[in-house]
Scaffold this active site. Sequence first.
Site: not given
Length: 289
Positions: A84-85, A183, A211-212, A233, A236
């Site tokens: 990822d990323h 994120h 995302h986030g 995704n 956290t």
Amino acid sequence: MPIAATGELVAEAAAQQRAVAAFNVITLEHAEAVTEGAEAAGSPVILQISENAVAYHRGRPRPLARAAAALAEQAAVPVSLHLDHVQSTGLLHQAVDCGFSSAMFDAARLPYAQNLAATQDAVAWAHERGLWLEAELGEVGGKNGEAPLDAHAPGARTDPGEARAFVEATGVDALAVAVGTSHAMTSRDARIDHGLLAGLRTAVPVPLVLHGSSGASDEELARAVAGGIAKVNIGTALNIALTGAVRDRLARDEQGVDPRRYLAEGRDAMARTVTRLIGVLPQRRPPAA
């Protein structure tokens, strides 16, 4: 069972108007919790290892990837591995040898033309090796000498017309879009622009990725999936569960020194979080013909 392919999990979810959850893992305990939580939910899942997680492990992706692969092989539900990323092409080029079936190449920090060119190169390299590739596009910025706006900066949004052109020009397999999440959010008050998401779903011919997602409420996540998100995704939220459980354990046992005691509670907390969040995502099916 054999390790699943990310592209197949996402394509199946998109075809059935639902989403597959993708959890970012940093430690072996993360990976164990995700597979256990997915098994409890009876759902496929994607194990994601980010470039930041690789950096934490001294720049070596293989040890954690091999551990994740072993867990995927033993899981009772389909589990895939995703890198990822990735901003480093050097790391991207290790993906296949480390057992990943997919990667997310992140050049969204660059001006549009540079993002496009870098992503085209990444897609060409990945597809030659059978690797499914996700990319990201946010508000372009960079006009009149301004710096490009990061795709997850406050106010960043993906333009549907640019997104369609970007996908057609690069040949990416999925697109992460900026629709209001960020994120590393520890609160769950992100507001998703569902009107924009509807426009993106109409404009973009490949699956969309959110995302986030830890920063969005259960209701927002469910609505986003119903509106066209096919891959969600989450990172956290796991770290919040892990850290909270470890803190509670250490507060109760100030003399304890055995990490197995507090990490076990952290792992269990993460597994419960995985099961709960998978349950939030709609399990929609197209109506019978």
